[in-house]
Write a protein that holds these residues in place. Structure first.
Motif, mmCIF file in Angstrom:
data_model
loop_
_atom_site.group_PDB
_atom_site.id
_atom_site.type_symbol
_atom_site.label_atom_id
_atom_site.label_comp_id
_atom_site.label_asym_id
_atom_site.label_seq_id
_atom_site.Cartn_x
_atom_site.Cartn_y
_atom_site.Cartn_z
ATOM 1 N N GLU A 164 15.348 3.018 -5.825
ATOM 2 C CA GLU A 164 15.600 3.907 -6.977
ATOM 3 C C GLU A 164 15.756 3.057 -8.222
ATOM 4 N N MET A 165 14.899 3.348 -9.197
ATOM 5 C CA MET A 165 14.857 2.505 -10.383
ATOM 6 C C MET A 165 15.857 3.008 -11.414
ATOM 7 N N GLU A 166 17.069 2.508 -11.312
ATOM 8 C CA GLU A 166 18.107 2.919 -12.259
ATOM 9 C C GLU A 166 17.876 2.285 -13.621
ATOM 10 N N GLU A 167 17.112 1.211 -13.589
ATOM 11 C CA GLU A 167 16.922 0.453 -14.821
ATOM 12 C C GLU A 167 16.060 1.181 -15.843
ATOM 13 N N LEU A 168 15.340 2.196 -15.402
ATOM 14 C CA LEU A 168 14.367 2.809 -16.296
ATOM 15 C C LEU A 168 15.006 3.842 -17.207
ATOM 16 N N ALA A 169 14.706 3.743 -18.490
ATOM 17 C CA ALA A 169 15.107 4.785 -19.435
ATOM 18 C C ALA A 169 14.026 5.846 -19.402
ATOM 19 N N SER A 170 14.204 6.895 -20.178
ATOM 20 C CA SER A 170 13.179 7.945 -20.148
ATOM 21 C C SER A 170 11.893 7.434 -20.794
ATOM 22 N N GLY A 171 10.813 7.965 -20.293
ATOM 23 C CA GLY A 171 9.506 7.561 -20.817
ATOM 24 C C GLY A 171 8.547 7.219 -19.691
ATOM 25 N N LYS A 196 12.328 7.282 -8.024
ATOM 26 C CA LYS A 196 12.450 6.500 -6.781
ATOM 27 C C LYS A 196 11.042 6.061 -6.341
ATOM 28 N N LEU A 197 10.900 4.742 -6.160
ATOM 29 C CA LEU A 197 9.598 4.200 -5.714
ATOM 30 C C LEU A 197 9.576 4.127 -4.184
ATOM 31 N N ILE A 200 0.845 -1.208 0.000
ATOM 32 C CA ILE A 200 0.000 0.000 0.000
ATOM 33 C C ILE A 200 0.880 1.259 0.000
ATOM 34 N N ASN A 201 0.243 2.329 -0.392
ATOM 35 C CA ASN A 201 0.914 3.648 -0.483
ATOM 36 C C ASN A 201 2.114 3.640 -1.428
ATOM 37 N N LEU A 202 1.960 2.981 -2.554
ATOM 38 C CA LEU A 202 3.041 2.988 -3.549
ATOM 39 C C LEU A 202 3.008 4.343 -4.267
ATOM 40 N N LYS A 203 4.174 4.984 -4.276
ATOM 41 C CA LYS A 203 4.263 6.290 -4.968
ATOM 42 C C LYS A 203 5.661 6.461 -5.533
ATOM 43 N N LYS A 204 5.809 7.530 -6.270
ATOM 44 C CA LYS A 204 7.131 7.749 -6.892
ATOM 45 C C LYS A 204 7.621 9.151 -6.560
ATOM 46 N N GLU A 205 8.934 9.216 -6.595
ATOM 47 C CA GLU A 205 9.583 10.543 -6.458
ATOM 48 C C GLU A 205 10.576 10.655 -7.591
ATOM 49 N N THR A 206 10.624 11.813 -8.174
ATOM 50 C CA THR A 206 11.614 12.003 -9.256
ATOM 51 C C THR A 206 12.750 12.866 -8.715
ATOM 52 N N ASN A 246 9.158 -7.864 -5.365
ATOM 53 C CA ASN A 246 9.326 -7.926 -6.825
ATOM 54 C C ASN A 246 8.760 -6.633 -7.419
ATOM 55 N N ILE A 247 9.611 -5.985 -8.237
ATOM 56 C CA ILE A 247 9.140 -4.760 -8.905
ATOM 57 C C ILE A 247 8.993 -5.094 -10.390
ATOM 58 N N TYR A 248 7.745 -4.976 -10.816
ATOM 59 C CA TYR A 248 7.451 -5.270 -12.227
ATOM 60 C C TYR A 248 7.296 -3.942 -12.974
ATOM 61 N N TYR A 249 7.819 -3.878 -14.146
ATOM 62 C CA TYR A 249 7.695 -2.616 -14.899
ATOM 63 C C TYR A 249 7.716 -2.887 -16.401
ATOM 64 N N ARG A 250 7.040 -2.009 -17.101
ATOM 65 C CA ARG A 250 7.117 -1.986 -18.564
ATOM 66 C C ARG A 250 6.682 -0.599 -19.051
ATOM 67 N N LYS A 251 7.023 -0.340 -20.241
ATOM 68 C CA LYS A 251 6.718 1.004 -20.799
ATOM 69 C C LYS A 251 5.219 1.199 -20.870
ATOM 70 N N TYR A 252 4.826 2.434 -20.577
ATOM 71 C CA TYR A 252 3.405 2.767 -20.609
ATOM 72 C C TYR A 252 3.244 3.952 -21.526
#
Lengths: 377, 582
Positions: free
Chosen positions: B552-559, B486-487, B473-479, B508-514
């Protein structure tokens, strides 16, 4: 010339003697006829006594035979109840029952208990009590025979002794009384004579059939008011109250029967001491326990009201305490407590025993009157 | 009239030394006197009371022998011992046994030392198995006799009297629950109707009659014979309040009767007398039969059967234990023993001393009765509540006993401090009576049936942990200033069923382009198109003192990205309905 026959002269003399004899006989017969000087012959009363002796012999023979049958029956009955005999009705409320109880209608001889992981078979039945219990069972069976006899043989009348393999000696406390009548009264074996028909009491006859003593007690043993085999004595006032109750019963088509009344302190002491077939003292050696089942005569009339002569244990004629149903107990209660001319109940009932009634200002009677009730603890 | 004065005394002596006595009396009627004689007597029979001693010795010897040799079935042993060497001590069954079955238990209730107990008993098939007449209708009638006695009578088909018994019970009373210790409601009579079919008794009716303002009324009574023993005596229980009396302690102390078992004997001696017997109403020559009984402690409850264990689905450190319900009276509880070591051959006394063998007691006072349940399927609806079992629609709660009526079996949810998932346990179960007795598991006794038996009351089992941590719960992001994402989310403290989470391992953090759209909370739809980043709790920088996790999600490219976070435990249980953001 006429010749005289000498043989003829002899005959005339004989004829004369016979005629004189007949004449005298006729004179005496006629002279004394119509005069009765005795209504019996010499030795008639002695014959009456001998008839009574014969009657007593029959009674004794009956008692002997009854004892023999009762002994066999009692041995059989006692074995059936595992050597145990319970006193069904006692003075006190407590049922003098068997401590370890029954299982499937059989008395328990051993109770095995587990304590600290070990099993222990606790003994419930003392085989030494078998003799006492046989005597009690025997007395009950014998009484059943005795009350069936046409005459009046006292019940609960014996002190028993046993001898080995197996002889019982019953020593009677009271005798059998056989009336000596002037004339032999034929025995009546018809069933009609034994039917229980309520009939009004004949005061004169009752007076003849009962005896009063100098202490004001009336003995009505052997009358219709007293159960066969029982000894029935009451104080005069109590007896008159009983007569009134019987009159009330007759109006309802029934009769009353007293089976226990006055008990002398000697009789009560005998009960307490264990000198009766119940053997209370053997069953309950500790007096503090025994007192739960039989009253101690030291308690006097308050604790043992039967000592007063103003108490009856009573039932409907032809019934026993076991065969009386609740409707019959109610009828008995209503008759016994009916009001006398002073609008007081004739008797009051002890609440816990439907057969026990008291009158004539016993402490229980007085308490009941004070509270305005006819049944009281 | 002739006055008769004292005539005299005639005495005679017979062989019993009885003296007759004549007394004349003044009389105006036909009676002229009285003759009296003492009716003493002597009677003799060829019989000895020694029989009682002989029988007692034989009986005691049999009892001692059977208990000393630790016989499995003491009752059977005593029967055997008393019937050998040409003796026959067995009793024939009789109709009145039905009455004594009832009255013996009633008396036991009356004689209980303590008060404020609820006696519970029922009819058994005490010997009554008349195969020639398999269906029989009995009626027991209780009426007030004279105080303190009540009369119990047994009738067949309403009119044939088969037996009578008198019981010291005071008076007949009935009661409701509220007034059980207060007022007494008097009864006139009680009627119990029992139908026996092939020896099995069923109580079809139990009611009482009483007078209320001179009008006869009836009240239904408990048919399983719940009887309340109070200071005043015994009180039959009004059927309408039966459930209140069935409630477990502390509300009610229920005593199951009988607490002892009896054996009756009819010892035949071969000796005969002429006697009357009410059974046939005749006087004839009969054999003397000595009837007596003994009482023994109830045997320990028989070994439990049909014992089974299943994993408690979606739950941690617990198991579902199931076993067949035994019909024998007097079982107060069940004991479950478990250990990682084998104890199948260990005597019960040693099991109890062994600290490595854990014990859980299960009281059977008030099990939750259920009709149907599928123990192999459950689902969370909603979450934060225990998983609900299929066909039942409710969760099976920990440390609760359930009774599945159609299957006549108990189910208990075992959850003990020492019971852990993924551990191989030996588990055994025993039935325990009110004296805390259970099977001895003594294999040294020949043919002992009171032992553990694999598949019946002993098994091996290991439960699984299949309960995932609760949803994040309370999942949020900071840039960050550097543009990195940063999640942040709250440290989960509960499992999915709302229980405390103690085995959190990571996330487990799941991610894909949106491509487009604002933040959207979506239902789980994590598929192979997602990339997955597995981190440990320590990587997320959270702990009990630092309740916020972050990564901190270093794996993410811009987008724009669709990101989900799910917690997993030591057994990698993970709830698929993850917290998501874009």
């Amino acid at each position: 010339m006429l010749r005289r026959n000498k043989k003829g002269i002899g005959l005339e003399w004989y004829m004369l003697i016979v005629a004189v004899f007949i004449g005298f006989t006729t004179f005496f017969v006629y002279h004394f006829s119509g005069q009765k000087i005795m209504d019996n012959f010499i030795g008639d009363y002695q014959f009456s006594i001998l008839r009574s002796v014969q009657e007593s012999e029959k009674t004794l023979f009956y008692v002997d035979q009854s004892a023999q049958y009762s002994l066999e029956q009692s041995v059989y009955d006692l074995a059936n109840s595992g050597g145990v005999s319970e006193i069904e009705i006692s003075d006190e409320e407590n049922f003098a029952g068997y401590e370890c109880g029954k299982y499937n209608d059989a008395y328990v001889w051993y109770q095995v208990i587990k304590k600290d992981g070990k099993y222990d078979a606790q003994e419930c039945f003392d085989e030494k009590s078998a003799e006492t219990n046989l005597a009690y069972t025997f007395n009950r069976n014998l009484d059943n025979y005795l009350v069936s006899y046409p005459g009046n043989i006292p019940t609960d009348n014996y002190k028993y002794e046993f001898k080995n393999n197996l002889e019982i000696i019953g020593l009677a406390a009271l005798p059998v009384y056989i009336n000596i009548f002037k004339k032999e009264i034929p025995e009546d074996f018809s069933t009609e004579a034994r039917e229980i028909k309520p009939k009004p009491l004949d005061a004169k006859q009752l007076d003849k059939d009962t005896t009063k003593n100098s202490e004001g007690f009336r003995d009505f043993t052997g009358t219709d008011l007293c159960a066969k085999g029982s000894r029935c004595v009451l104080k005069e006032n109590a007896f008159q109250q009983l007569v009134k109750a019987q009159d009330a019963a007759v109006k309802k088509g029934i009769s009353l029967e007293v089976y226990s009344a006055y008990r002398s302190s000697e009789q009560q002491q005998a009960l307490w001491n264990g000198d009766t077939p119940e053997k209370y003292a053997d069953r309950y050696k500790d007096p503090t326990v025994r007192i739960k089942y039989v009253c101690d005569p030291k308690g006097g009339e308050i604790k043992c009201p039967h000592l007063s002569g103003n108490v009856v244990d009573i039932r409907l004629k032809g019934k026993t305490t076991k065969t009386m149903n609740s409707a019959e107990w109610n009828i008995l209660y209503s008759i016994m407590t009916s009001a006398d001319s002073n609008k007081q109940p004739l008797w009051v009932k002890y609440s816990n025993e439907p057969w026990h009634f008291e009158c004539c200002n016993t402490p229980r009677y007085s308490r009941a009157i004070e509270k305005g009730v006819t049944s009281i603890v | 009239m002739i006055p008769v004065m004292l005539v005299g005394i005639i005495t005679f002596v017979n062989n019993n030394s009885i003296t007759g006595n004549v007394v004349a009396e003044q009389s105006d009627n036909e009676k002229i006197g009285t003759y009296s004689v003492m009716p003493s007597f002597r009677a003799k029979i060829d019989y000895s009371l020694q029989d009682y001693s002989d029988l007692k010795i034989k009986l005691k010897t049999a009892i001692d022998k059977c208990f000393a040799s630790k016989q499995q079935d003491v009752k059977d042993c005593i029967r055997t011992e008393t019937n050998k060497d040409g003796y026959n001590w067995n009793c024939n069954e009789k109709d009145s046994d039905v009455l004594y079955d009832f009255t013996d238990k009633l008396k036991e209730c009356i004689n209980l030392e303590n008060e404020n107990y609820v006696c519970r008993f029922s009819f058994d098939s005490r010997g009554f198995l008349n195969t020639e007449k398999p269906k029989r209708n009995f009626e027991i009638k209780l009426t007030n006799w004279y105080y303190p006695r009540i009369k119990a009578e047994l009738f067949e088909d309403d009119d044939i009297l088969l037996g009578t018994e008198f019981i010291e019970a005071g008076k007949l009373f009935y009661t409701d629950y509220e007034n059980k210790d207060k007022e007494s409601k008097n009864l006139d009579s009680i009627t119990i109707k029992i139908n026996y079919e092939d020896g099995i008794p069923v109580v079809t009716d139990s009611h009482a009659t009483f007078k209320d303002k001179n009008i006869d009324r009836t009240v239904g009574l408990s048919k399983i014979f719940l009887i309340y023993k109070s200071k005043e005596g015994i009180k039959f229980i009004d059927e309408r309040f039966e459930s209140s009396f069935r409630g477990p302690e502390p509300a009610n102390t229920i005593i199951d009767l009988p607490r002892m078992q009896g054996i009756d004997f009819c010892a035949k001696t071969g000796k005969k007398v002429t006697a009357y017997d009410a059974s046939d109403g005749k006087v004839k020559e009969r054999e003397i039969v000595y009837k007596f009984a003994i009482m023994l402690p109830n045997p320990v409850p028989a070994p439990v059967e049909l014992f089974d264990a299943k994993d408690n689905l979606k739950a941690e450190n617990s198991a579902l234990l199931a076993w067949g319900k035994d019909s024998q009276a007097g079982i107060k509880s069940y004991s479950v023993y478990y250990s990682t070591k084998d104890f199948i051959d260990v005597e019960m006394s040693d099991i109890k001393k062994d600290n490595d063998i854990k014990k859980v007691s299960i009281l059977i006072n008030n099990p939750i009765e259920i009709e149907k349940v599928d123990l192999d399927k459950c689902e969370f609806n909603p979450t934060n509540e225990p998983c609900k079992y299929k066909n039942y629609g409710n969760p099976l709660l920990k440390n609760k006993l359930y009774y599945i009526k159609p299957e006549n079996k108990f189910v208990y949810v075992l959850s003990d401090v020492d019971f852990k998932d993924e551990t191989d346990y030996n588990i055994a179960i025993t039935a325990v009576n009110d004296k805390n007795e259970e099977i001895d598991n003594d294999n040294s006794i020949k043919d002992n049936k009171n032992i553990f038996d694999i598949g019946k009351n002993y098994l091996w089992f290991s439960s699984n942990d299949d309960l995932p941590p609760a949803k994040i719960i309370n999942l949020k992001k900071e840039t960050g200033s550097d543009g990195k994402i940063k999640l942040l989310w709250d440290l989960p403290t509960k499992n999915l069923d709302g229980t405390d989470l103690s085995d959190l391992k990571g996330f487990n953090i799941y991610y894909r382009k949106y491509l487009v759209g604002p933040f959207v909370i979506a239902s789980s739809n994590i598929d192979s198109s997602f990339s997955k980043k597995e981190i440990r709790v320590s990587d997320a920088g959270c702990s009990s003192s630092q309740p916020q996790c972050g990564y901190e999600m270093e794996e993410l490219a811009s987008g724009q990205y669709f990101i989900s976070v799910a917690a997993f435990d030591d057994k990698n249980n993970e709830f698929k309905d993850t917290a998501q953001l874009t």
